[in-house]
Design a protein around this motif. Structure first.
Motif: not given
Ligand code: COA
Length: 354
Positions: A225-238
């Motif tokens: 998980g740490e090697r890959h791109f991670a995004m908190q989609g809902k908060e990023v959207f806002r």
């Protein structure tokens, strides 16, 4: 011209030298990844992807292809489109450099036959292209540069976990580029009214946890998980809607443009619902938003120049139109600027590549 004499709507800088967009090019890899293909191997559906994001398909590099390959292809098209003298500066905005060190831009410059020029990368994730434009415009205003090639290029398929249904459906690979030359603030194509911002307290919302000094100095091997791109989609959207709207509003106010005077909004191509929300917040008709999402998805730093190239090719962008650019990305970072669309010769055919 002196400081403080900038009239509303002018792209005049404190030095009186503006940066004028005079070349444009885009390039995406051949391989198409359809929603149907993704829905076969991930827990998602074609319908969910298109209705929640507006994305129909995206492109992916072949094994071994890197960001510089895409950047060179887009850059050479922009140079052909601009004609004229060779730039003295090359800026590559990217989140996926060929290697952690060195920067990708010097290699791109050399491969484009520009050994000896100033060349460096800009790291502002999906806002990188707008930051790159502002950097080049600043160098031109200061007389450090006469002509700059600014490229946004990303290979998200190299950092997104192919099994991560949130990110694998959104991101695609691609590159877009513009040439800026020194010119007058009142010319078509003059970039102006940059508004840039950041908020590092949101760094965790879009991140690759491993591979930097924090993880490497810990001596602990990274997890998958740490090697890959991670995004908190809902908060990023806002956050994306909030900051693209506010920076765009500030840029328009500085330019003295009313929302109904904006002919085209070219926002970072993150999600169709984000583009519509930004347009609604600004009071601009949704049909003035340029969207290239259905063909290529979110291509990171490449998304704005690729959308410009696509819109210029299909006649959506026409000389003299008032255009607003606005972007948001990891960091968090955001930025906006305006220009009146120039009469440029794209001089390129995209054939089957787009
Ligand atoms: N397929 C099917 N269902 C999915 C899914 C997928 N690919 N991804 C998420 N879901 C599910 C969730 O698990 C959730 O299910 P639940 O209600 O049972 O918990 C549901 O869909 C809604 O999830 P949510 O995260 O609220 O979806 P969303 O409408 O916010 O869309 C994104 C998710 C990622 C598409 C959206 O948040 C987004 O576009 N964010 C910004 C992305 C972006 O712009 N990034 C770049 C900025 S630089």
């Amino acid at each position: 011209m002196s400081i403080g004499r900038r009239p509303p709507g002018s792209a005049e800088t404190t030095s009186g030298r503006a940066s004028v967009l005079c070349g444009l090019g885009g390039w995406v890899p051949q391989r198409i990844v359809t929603n149907e293909e993704l829905s076969r191997r991930l827990d998602t559906t074609e319908d969910w992807i298109i209705t929640r994001t507006g994305i129909g398909e995206r492109r992916a590099v072949d094994p071994g292809q890197a960001t510089s390959d895409l950047a060179v292809a887009a850059g050479s098209r922009a140079l052909r489109s601009a004609g004229g003298e060779t730039p003295d500066t090359v800026i590559v905005a990217t989140t996926t450099p060929d290697r952690p060190c060195p920067a990708t831009a010097p290699l791109v410059a050399a491969r484009l036959g520009m050994r000896g020029v100033a060349a460096f990368d800009v790291s502002a994730v999906c806002t990188g292209f707008v930051y790159g434009l502002a950097t080049a415009a600043g160098m031109i205003a200061a007389g450090v540069s006469q002509r700059a090639l600014v490229i946004g290029a990303d290979v998200y398929s190299s950092i997104v976990d192919p099994d991560d249904r949130t990110n694998a459906i959104i991101f695609g690979d691609g590159a877009g580029a513009v040439v800026l030359r020194a010119g007058d603030p009142d010319e078509l194509g003059a970039l102006g009214n940059f508004v840039l911002g950041s908020d590092g307290t949101g760094e965790h919302l879009i991140t690759i946890a491993a591979g930097g000094s924090r993880q490497r100095s810990s001596g602990q091997p990274p997890t998958r998980g740490e090697r890959h791109f991670a995004m908190q989609g809902k908060e990023v959207f806002r956050q994306a809607v909030t900051h693209m709207s506010s920076s765009a509003r500030a840029s328009l106010a500085a330019a003295g443009w009313q929302p109904d005077e904006v002919d085209r909004v070219v926002a970072h191509q993150a999600n169709l619902r984000i583009l519509r929300s930004v347009a609604d917040n600004l009071g601009i008709d949704r049909d003035r938003c340029v969207s290239h999402l259905v063909d290529v998805g979110n291509t990171g730093a490449a998304s704005i120049p690729l959308a410009l190239d696509h819109a210029a090719a299909n006649g959506t962008l026409r000389p003299g139109q008032r255009v607003l650019l606005t972007a948001f990305g990891g960091g968090l970072t955001w930025g906006s600027c305006v220009l009146r669309w120039p009469d440029i010769d794209r001089g390129t055919e995209h054939g089957g590549e787009r």
